[in-house]
Enzyme design. Structure first.
Site, PDB file in Angstrom:
ATOM      1  N   ASP A  48     -11.916  -0.528   7.516  1.00  0.00           N
ATOM      2  CA  ASP A  48     -11.424  -1.097   6.264  1.00  0.00           C
ATOM      3  C   ASP A  48     -11.983  -0.220   5.126  1.00  0.00           C
ATOM      4  OD1 ASP A  48     -14.046  -1.893   5.815  1.00  0.00           O
ATOM      5  OD2 ASP A  48     -13.594  -4.031   5.615  1.00  0.00           O
TER       6      ASP A  48
ATOM      7  N   CYS B 287     -16.543  -1.090   9.191  1.00  0.00           N
ATOM      8  CA  CYS B 287     -16.329  -1.861   7.952  1.00  0.00           C
ATOM      9  C   CYS B 287     -17.609  -1.725   7.124  1.00  0.00           C
ATOM     10  CB  CYS B 287     -15.961  -3.320   8.250  1.00  0.00           C
ATOM     11  SG  CYS B 287     -17.210  -4.278   9.127  1.00  0.00           S
TER      12      CYS B 287
ATOM     13  N   THR C 165     -20.331  -3.642   6.996  1.00  0.00           N
ATOM     14  CA  THR C 165     -21.532  -3.933   7.789  1.00  0.00           C
ATOM     15  C   THR C 165     -21.368  -3.666   9.278  1.00  0.00           C
ATOM     16  OG1 THR C 165     -20.780  -6.198   8.113  1.00  0.00           O
ATOM     17  CG2 THR C 165     -22.235  -5.795   6.219  1.00  0.00           C
TER      18      THR C 165
ATOM     19  N   HIS D 298     -25.848  -1.164  29.426  1.00  0.00           N
ATOM     20  CA  HIS D 298     -26.063  -2.521  29.931  1.00  0.00           C
ATOM     21  C   HIS D 298     -24.897  -3.482  29.704  1.00  0.00           C
ATOM     22  CE1 HIS D 298     -30.783  -2.284  30.092  1.00  0.00           C
ATOM     23  NE2 HIS D 298     -30.180  -1.329  30.784  1.00  0.00           N
TER      24      HIS D 298
ATOM     25  N   HIS E 151     -26.289  -5.311  35.864  1.00  0.00           N
ATOM     26  CA  HIS E 151     -25.606  -5.470  34.572  1.00  0.00           C
ATOM     27  C   HIS E 151     -24.139  -5.831  34.754  1.00  0.00           C
ATOM     28  CE1 HIS E 151     -29.241  -4.122  32.722  1.00  0.00           C
ATOM     29  NE2 HIS E 151     -29.228  -3.026  33.450  1.00  0.00           N
TER      30      HIS E 151
END
Ligand code: RB5
Length: 146
Positions: A8, A65, A67, A98, A133
């Site tokens: 964005d 974006c 964050t 993992h 995992h």
């Protein structure tokens, strides 16, 4: 490996720099936008990158974006997506080892372009460890099924 990328307005410059870097490394990059730096709603772009992964057209995705969090929240609503919002190298590597994450989400307002590119390299170069995992990833998938 074919990689889908999107952003964005909070991650526009990072997205372009990462796409350029991946192309220079020889990867095929599907740029899902945005293509000009204007305000958009990040879920619209997250869905485009997720579609590339779910359809099998791309193996991994990168979403940027402000964050990394909004993109990861949106992407993780899509069945089959494991999107990890990371802001340092260790997590970018271990979410592949993992979690077998298929999308890396980054914050353009959190980390610099140089750090973002190094994290992307770790994300695309690291293979899933499997074993114990795999059992855990299967349990994540089972949550989606139920
Ligand atoms: C856009 O201003 C911002 O909210 C977005 O880029 C992202 O940080 C959301 O999680």
């Amino acid at each position: 490996m074919k990689i889908a990328i999107g952003c964005d307005h909070g991650g526009f410059d990072h997205k372009n720099a990462i796409a350029e870097h991946l192309k220079n490394r020889g990867f095929e990059v599907v740029d899902c936008g945005i293509y000009e730096n204007k305000s958009v709603d990040y879920p619209d772009i997250a869905v485009k990158v997720c579609e590339q992964i779910i359809s099998g057209q791309c193996e991994r995705g990168i979403l940027v974006c402000g964050t990394g969090i909004g993109m990861s929240l949106a992407a993780n609503k899509v069945k089959g997506i494991r999107a990890a919002a990371c802001s340092e190298h260790f997590s970018a590597k271990y979410t592949r080892l993992h979690n077998d994450s298929n999308i890396l989400c980054l914050g353009g307002r959190v980390i610099g372009v140089g750090t973002a590119i190094e994290m992307v390299d770790l994300f695309v170069d690291t293979e899933f460890e499997g074993g114990r995992h795999q059992t855990r990833v299967d349990k994540i998938t089972a949550i989606e099924e139920n």
